[in-house]
Design a protein around this motif. Structure first.
Motif, PDB file in Angstrom:
ATOM      1  N   LEU A 171      -7.901   1.566   2.500  1.00  9.85           N
ATOM      2  CA  LEU A 171      -9.030   2.433   2.171  1.00  9.85           C
ATOM      3  C   LEU A 171      -8.872   3.826   2.785  1.00  9.85           C
ATOM      4  CD1 LEU A 171     -12.087   0.013   2.536  1.00  9.85           C
ATOM      5  CD2 LEU A 171     -11.202   1.034   0.422  1.00  9.85           C
ATOM      6  N   PHE A 172      -8.395   3.866   4.040  1.00  8.39           N
ATOM      7  CA  PHE A 172      -8.198   5.155   4.696  1.00  8.39           C
ATOM      8  C   PHE A 172      -7.181   6.005   3.935  1.00  8.39           C
ATOM      9  CE2 PHE A 172      -9.233   2.988   9.005  1.00  8.39           C
ATOM     10  CZ  PHE A 172     -10.580   3.042   8.700  1.00  8.39           C
ATOM     11  N   ASN A 173      -6.197   5.339   3.308  1.00  8.69           N
ATOM     12  CA  ASN A 173      -5.164   6.076   2.587  1.00  8.69           C
ATOM     13  C   ASN A 173      -5.591   6.445   1.179  1.00  8.69           C
ATOM     14  OD1 ASN A 173      -2.276   6.245   4.018  1.00  8.69           O
ATOM     15  ND2 ASN A 173      -3.317   4.398   4.753  1.00  8.69           N
ATOM     16  N   ILE A 174      -6.378   5.576   0.535  1.00 11.75           N
ATOM     17  CA  ILE A 174      -6.864   5.890  -0.812  1.00 11.75           C
ATOM     18  C   ILE A 174      -7.887   7.012  -0.769  1.00 11.75           C
ATOM     19  CG2 ILE A 174      -8.145   4.980  -2.794  1.00 11.75           C
ATOM     20  CD1 ILE A 174      -6.920   2.259  -2.231  1.00 11.75           C
ATOM     21  N   PHE A 175      -8.716   6.980   0.293  1.00 13.78           N
ATOM     22  CA  PHE A 175      -9.744   8.016   0.460  1.00 13.78           C
ATOM     23  C   PHE A 175      -9.482   8.761   1.774  1.00 13.78           C
ATOM     24  CE2 PHE A 175     -11.697   4.372  -1.770  1.00 13.78           C
ATOM     25  CZ  PHE A 175     -11.975   4.979  -2.993  1.00 13.78           C
ATOM     26  N   PRO A 176      -8.507   9.655   1.786  1.00 20.52           N
ATOM     27  CA  PRO A 176      -8.125  10.330   3.034  1.00 20.52           C
ATOM     28  C   PRO A 176      -9.257  11.095   3.694  1.00 20.52           C
ATOM     29  CG  PRO A 176      -7.146  11.416   1.120  1.00 20.52           C
ATOM     30  CD  PRO A 176      -7.729  10.128   0.631  1.00 20.52           C
ATOM     31  N   TYR A 226      11.097  13.960   3.722  1.00 22.48           N
ATOM     32  CA  TYR A 226      11.067  14.930   4.821  1.00 22.48           C
ATOM     33  C   TYR A 226       9.711  14.980   5.526  1.00 22.48           C
ATOM     34  CZ  TYR A 226      15.368  16.485   2.618  1.00 22.48           C
ATOM     35  OH  TYR A 226      16.640  16.525   2.085  1.00 22.48           O
ATOM     36  N   LYS A 227       8.754  14.179   5.033  1.00 27.00           N
ATOM     37  CA  LYS A 227       7.416  14.193   5.606  1.00 27.00           C
ATOM     38  C   LYS A 227       7.051  12.869   6.273  1.00 27.00           C
ATOM     39  CE  LYS A 227       5.860  17.403   1.991  1.00 27.00           C
ATOM     40  NZ  LYS A 227       4.918  17.602   0.861  1.00 27.00           N
ATOM     41  N   ILE A 228       8.053  12.002   6.494  1.00 26.44           N
ATOM     42  CA  ILE A 228       7.783  10.688   7.079  1.00 26.44           C
ATOM     43  C   ILE A 228       7.141  10.829   8.456  1.00 26.44           C
ATOM     44  CG2 ILE A 228       8.812   8.559   7.956  1.00 26.44           C
ATOM     45  CD1 ILE A 228       8.726   8.667   4.945  1.00 26.44           C
ATOM     46  N   PHE A 271       1.441  10.081  12.269  1.00 27.69           N
ATOM     47  CA  PHE A 271       0.343  10.372  13.198  1.00 27.69           C
ATOM     48  C   PHE A 271      -0.883  10.878  12.439  1.00 27.69           C
ATOM     49  CE2 PHE A 271       4.351  11.316  15.470  1.00 27.69           C
ATOM     50  CZ  PHE A 271       4.265  10.363  16.464  1.00 27.69           C
ATOM     51  N   PRO A 272      -1.824   9.998  12.095  1.00 26.09           N
ATOM     52  CA  PRO A 272      -1.809   8.538  12.197  1.00 26.09           C
ATOM     53  C   PRO A 272      -1.017   7.927  11.053  1.00 26.09           C
ATOM     54  CG  PRO A 272      -3.861   9.252  11.225  1.00 26.09           C
ATOM     55  CD  PRO A 272      -3.096  10.509  11.550  1.00 26.09           C
ATOM     56  N   PRO A 273      -0.725   6.611  11.108  1.00 26.27           N
ATOM     57  CA  PRO A 273       0.126   5.991  10.090  1.00 26.27           C
ATOM     58  C   PRO A 273      -0.504   5.991   8.700  1.00 26.27           C
ATOM     59  CG  PRO A 273      -0.810   4.332  11.564  1.00 26.27           C
ATOM     60  CD  PRO A 273      -1.130   5.658  12.162  1.00 26.27           C
ATOM     61  N   LYS A 274       0.221   6.593   7.767  1.00 24.85           N
ATOM     62  CA  LYS A 274      -0.201   6.620   6.364  1.00 24.85           C
ATOM     63  C   LYS A 274       0.809   5.844   5.526  1.00 24.85           C
ATOM     64  CE  LYS A 274      -2.704  11.008   6.781  1.00 24.85           C
ATOM     65  NZ  LYS A 274      -2.357  11.304   8.174  1.00 24.85           N
ATOM     66  N   ILE A 275       0.505   5.666   4.249  1.00 25.13           N
ATOM     67  CA  ILE A 275       1.289   4.795   3.371  1.00 25.13           C
ATOM     68  C   ILE A 275       2.791   5.075   3.422  1.00 25.13           C
ATOM     69  CG2 ILE A 275       1.748   4.185   0.959  1.00 25.13           C
ATOM     70  CD1 ILE A 275      -0.626   2.730   2.086  1.00 25.13           C
ATOM     71  N   TYR A 315       4.744   6.304   5.768  1.00 24.55           N
ATOM     72  CA  TYR A 315       5.334   5.811   7.015  1.00 24.55           C
ATOM     73  C   TYR A 315       5.251   4.290   7.102  1.00 24.55           C
ATOM     74  CZ  TYR A 315       6.038   4.753  11.912  1.00 24.55           C
ATOM     75  OH  TYR A 315       6.505   4.200  13.083  1.00 24.55           O
ATOM     76  N   ILE A 316       4.161   3.712   6.624  1.00 22.45           N
ATOM     77  CA  ILE A 316       3.997   2.255   6.643  1.00 22.45           C
ATOM     78  C   ILE A 316       5.092   1.591   5.803  1.00 22.45           C
ATOM     79  CG2 ILE A 316       2.497   0.349   5.912  1.00 22.45           C
ATOM     80  CD1 ILE A 316       0.108   2.184   6.640  1.00 22.45           C
ATOM     81  N   VAL A 317       5.329   2.138   4.609  1.00 16.55           N
ATOM     82  CA  VAL A 317       6.400   1.604   3.753  1.00 16.55           C
ATOM     83  C   VAL A 317       7.754   1.783   4.436  1.00 16.55           C
ATOM     84  CG1 VAL A 317       7.604   1.897   1.543  1.00 16.55           C
ATOM     85  CG2 VAL A 317       5.100   1.954   1.629  1.00 16.55           C
ATOM     86  N   TRP A 318       7.950   2.940   5.062  1.00 12.97           N
ATOM     87  CA  TRP A 318       9.210   3.230   5.751  1.00 12.97           C
ATOM     88  C   TRP A 318       9.470   2.232   6.878  1.00 12.97           C
ATOM     89  CZ3 TRP A 318      13.106   6.138   4.298  1.00 12.97           C
ATOM     90  CH2 TRP A 318      14.057   6.575   5.230  1.00 12.97           C
ATOM     91  N   SER A 319       8.424   1.752   7.535  1.00 14.28           N
ATOM     92  CA  SER A 319       8.577   0.838   8.675  1.00 14.28           C
ATOM     93  C   SER A 319       8.796  -0.614   8.252  1.00 14.28           C
ATOM     94  CB  SER A 319       7.348   0.925   9.585  1.00 14.28           C
ATOM     95  OG  SER A 319       6.196   0.425   8.930  1.00 14.28           O
ATOM     96  N   LEU A 320       8.622  -0.917   6.963  1.00 18.06           N
ATOM     97  CA  LEU A 320       8.731  -2.305   6.514  1.00 18.06           C
ATOM     98  C   LEU A 320      10.127  -2.883   6.729  1.00 18.06           C
ATOM     99  CD1 LEU A 320       6.672  -2.302   3.175  1.00 18.06           C
ATOM    100  CD2 LEU A 320       5.999  -3.198   5.420  1.00 18.06           C
ATOM    101  N   PHE A 321      11.154  -2.070   6.570  1.00 18.73           N
ATOM    102  CA  PHE A 321      12.524  -2.570   6.730  1.00 18.73           C
ATOM    103  C   PHE A 321      12.764  -3.075   8.149  1.00 18.73           C
ATOM    104  CE2 PHE A 321      16.940  -1.856   8.024  1.00 18.73           C
ATOM    105  CZ  PHE A 321      17.594  -2.693   7.138  1.00 18.73           C
TER     106      PHE A 321
END
Length: 362
Positions: A184-189, A247-249, A254-258, A260-266
């Motif tokens: 929700l925080f990411n859908i409605f920034p 280039y924006k990861i 800060f704070p974690p958005k989609i 970065y969250i996807v990037w951390s999955l690996f």
């Protein structure tokens, strides 16, 4: 019960990764290409929250005692840091000049402005540090720049143990709640809250998911499926946000958005895949770092600040990749030496506190 060396090994590897990240993103701003700096975030701080979840239980007393010990160790460290920073300023003002100190601090770059170069102790900074308000330490700017992790850890460790203790049958509901809030925080920034809420919502989900994985193993036949899902998520991210999101990861951390969250999955997937599968039977250099991860975390902030001066001296005389390798290895060596010294400082601090306890008790 035998200690799980895989956990120590994973903590050690995560710590080495953090040292590389801070090598790349702090002093590395002067010479390391952006692409390499972004790739350094593949194995990031989310691993520590997952490892904390794996090793945490529902014992409130044990958890609070562990957090209290960590808080005291942290206060001993920042007290040591405060006086180290202060005495260096006194040394500079006494034997050199204010201009010399300003020139010294300019090595860190223009965006790291000094907070108070004076021969009068800035006691409010020490008080703020005790209370986890990380005002800058002028002589060692990387230290406070990396401490955001600690505040979030304290918060989610408390929430985590309360959930595990009082809602053991509803952990999955809390995981779902944290993931829904993050979504929700990411859908409605516009409703993304300031402060620690966004951090805790995401990292508490990781903490609880890791706790549910405790003692379990991902079946071998599911491993390709899991990695395929991660790959699909990465492909979707670049398709939806465009290639420039790469280039924006770090900005999405800060704070974690989609992104970065996807990037951390690996990295999180790799941690869980190897858990209860990779057997570490003997202690080694990496497990030693893992066992003393908190002291290495403290130490790398100091070492990552010190290497600035070597970077500035060598960046025009070496290829960037050679300098990066050299600085990273040097950073590890310095962190190893400083961590050993910080353990002695910690032991001394605890002895002083025990002495004061005996004197006041009598």
């Amino acid at each position: 019960m035998n200690r799980d060396l895989y956990i120590d090994f994973a903590k050690g590897m995560a710590t080495l990764s953090i040292i590389f990240i801070h090598t790349a993103f702090w002093s590395g701003q002067f010479y390391i290409p952006t692409e390499v700096r972004v790739f350094s975030l593949v194995f990031d701080v989310a691993l520590f929250y997952a490892l904390s979840g794996i090793t945490s239980g529902s014992n409130i007393e044990k958890t609070f005692y562990r957090l209290l010990k960590l808080q005291i160790t942290y206060m001993i460290f920042v007290s040591f840091l405060f006086f180290l920073d202060y005495f260096f300023k006194v040394f500079g003002l006494t034997f050199f000049s204010m201009e010399w100190l300003q020139s010294f601090y300019s090595t860190f770059g223009s965006k790291y402005a000094t907070t108070g170069v004076s021969n009068i102790p800035q006691w409010q900074n020490l008080g703020n540090w005790y209370l986890h308000q990380y005002t800058n330490a002028d002589t060692f700017p990387v230290v406070m720049g990396s401490f955001w992790y600690l505040k979030v850890y304290f918060i989610l460790a408390v929430f985590g143990v309360l959930i595990l203790r009082f809602f053991p049958k509803h952990v999955n509901w809390f995981i779902g709640l944290c993931l829904i809030l993050t979504l929700l925080f990411n859908i409605f920034p516009e409703i993304y809250p300031t402060g620690q809420v966004g951090y805790v919502a995401f990292y508490l989900a990781i903490f609880l998911i890791a706790n549910r994985m405790r003692g379990k193993k991902i079946p071998a036949k599911l491993i390709p499926v899991v990695y395929a899902v991660v790959a699909a998520a990465l492909i979707w991210m670049f398709w939806y946000y465009g290639s420039e999101i790469f280039y924006k990861i770090n900005k999405n951390k800060f704070p974690p958005k989609i992104p970065y969250i996807v990037w951390s999955l690996f990295s999180l997937t790799t941690l869980f895949v190897l858990y209860n599968r990779l057997k570490i039977t003997k202690e080694n250099f990496v497990t030693h770092i893992g066992k003393n991860a908190i002291f290495f975390y403290f130490a790398q902030g100091i070492s990552s600040s010190l290497v600035y001066f070597i970077v500035v001296a060598l960046k025009e005389n070496m290829p960037w990749w050679a300098l990066m390798v050299f600085i990273y290895i040097l950073n590890i060596i310095l962190a190893f030496i400083i961590a050993a010294g910080l353990k002695k400082v910690d032991d001394l601090g605890w002895r002083i506190l025990e002495f004061l306890r005996r004197k006041t008790a009598s």
